[in-house]
Write a protein that holds these residues in place. Structure first.
Motif, mmCIF file in Angstrom:
data_model
loop_
_atom_site.group_PDB
_atom_site.id
_atom_site.type_symbol
_atom_site.label_atom_id
_atom_site.label_comp_id
_atom_site.label_asym_id
_atom_site.label_seq_id
_atom_site.Cartn_x
_atom_site.Cartn_y
_atom_site.Cartn_z
ATOM 1 N N THR A 63 -7.573 9.087 19.050
ATOM 2 C CA THR A 63 -7.165 9.313 20.437
ATOM 3 C C THR A 63 -5.650 9.448 20.543
ATOM 4 O O THR A 63 -5.144 10.288 21.295
ATOM 5 C CB THR A 63 -7.655 8.158 21.335
ATOM 6 N N MET A 64 -4.922 8.630 19.796
ATOM 7 C CA MET A 64 -3.452 8.688 19.838
ATOM 8 C C MET A 64 -2.925 10.012 19.277
ATOM 9 O O MET A 64 -1.814 10.422 19.597
ATOM 10 C CB MET A 64 -2.850 7.517 19.051
ATOM 11 N N LEU A 65 -3.716 10.672 18.451
ATOM 12 C CA LEU A 65 -3.303 11.949 17.863
ATOM 13 C C LEU A 65 -3.838 13.146 18.650
ATOM 14 O O LEU A 65 -3.959 14.243 18.109
ATOM 15 C CB LEU A 65 -3.791 12.021 16.405
ATOM 16 N N TRP A 66 -4.139 12.941 19.907
ATOM 17 C CA TRP A 66 -4.711 13.993 20.739
ATOM 18 C C TRP A 66 -3.839 15.241 20.701
ATOM 19 O O TRP A 66 -2.633 15.169 20.854
ATOM 20 C CB TRP A 66 -4.860 13.510 22.173
ATOM 21 N N MET B 58 -8.045 14.679 9.507
ATOM 22 C CA MET B 58 -7.674 13.893 8.340
ATOM 23 C C MET B 58 -8.017 12.414 8.556
ATOM 24 O O MET B 58 -8.594 11.762 7.678
ATOM 25 C CB MET B 58 -6.173 14.045 8.051
ATOM 26 N N VAL B 59 -7.696 11.891 9.728
ATOM 27 C CA VAL B 59 -8.010 10.494 10.047
ATOM 28 C C VAL B 59 -9.526 10.304 10.100
ATOM 29 O O VAL B 59 -10.053 9.289 9.608
ATOM 30 C CB VAL B 59 -7.330 10.075 11.368
ATOM 31 N N LEU B 60 -10.237 11.262 10.668
ATOM 32 C CA LEU B 60 -11.691 11.186 10.716
ATOM 33 C C LEU B 60 -12.280 11.167 9.304
ATOM 34 O O LEU B 60 -13.194 10.392 9.005
ATOM 35 C CB LEU B 60 -12.266 12.357 11.518
ATOM 36 N N GLY B 61 -11.752 11.999 8.422
ATOM 37 C CA GLY B 61 -12.215 12.006 7.036
ATOM 38 C C GLY B 61 -11.984 10.667 6.358
ATOM 39 O O GLY B 61 -12.855 10.150 5.651
ATOM 40 N N LEU B 62 -10.823 10.071 6.580
ATOM 41 C CA LEU B 62 -10.528 8.753 6.023
ATOM 42 C C LEU B 62 -11.490 7.708 6.583
ATOM 43 O O LEU B 62 -11.975 6.843 5.847
ATOM 44 C CB LEU B 62 -9.078 8.370 6.324
ATOM 45 N N ALA B 63 -11.790 7.808 7.879
ATOM 46 C CA ALA B 63 -12.730 6.872 8.507
ATOM 47 C C ALA B 63 -14.110 6.988 7.871
ATOM 48 O O ALA B 63 -14.748 5.972 7.575
ATOM 49 C CB ALA B 63 -12.807 7.127 10.016
#
Length: 129
Positions: free
Chosen positions: A94-97, A105-110
């Protein structure tokens, strides 16, 4: 010489993980247990005193003993870890909207981290009559 360097690096890494674990205990977004497990592994190689200190801690000792002896975690711990990861990564995404590449990239890490947690072996439930 290399043994001493390895010893100091592992010892320092152990204490860094303890500090991050304490921060994780205070902040709901940062996990505690993974850092303490890493600290436990570092201290197993470098300091039996601090290794035992973590295993005998009244707050985190039981799950660490379980991991140390059986390399398993309780189902409840896995569920809590997944929930915390989802909350933390949702906040980050959300902060990277507006930055789609970073969000992916963050989703992949998650996905990788959640997959890692879900693949951990679960402890057999103890049934008492």
């Amino acid at each position: 010489m290399q043994k001493r360097i390895k010893h100091y690096l592992l010892f320092s890494c152990g204490w860094l993980c303890v500090v991050l674990g304490i921060i994780g205990a205070l902040l709901p977004v940062v996990p505690t247990t993974p850092f303490m497990v890493l600290a436990l592994a570092c201290f197993a190689e470098t300091s039996p005193r601090f290794h035992n200190m973590l295993l005998n801690n009244r707050w985190i000792g039981a799950p660490l003993k379980q991991w140390d002896q059986t390399k398993t975690v309780r189902r409840r711990t896995k569920i809590q870890a997944v929930i915390m990861l989802v909350i933390a990564f949702s906040f980050s995404i959300t902060m990277l909207w507006g930055r789609t590449g970073m969000q992916l990239m963050v989703l992949g890490l998650a996905v990788i981290m959640i997959g890692f947690v879900l693949r951990l072996k679960e402890a057999e439930p103890k049934y008492e009559d």
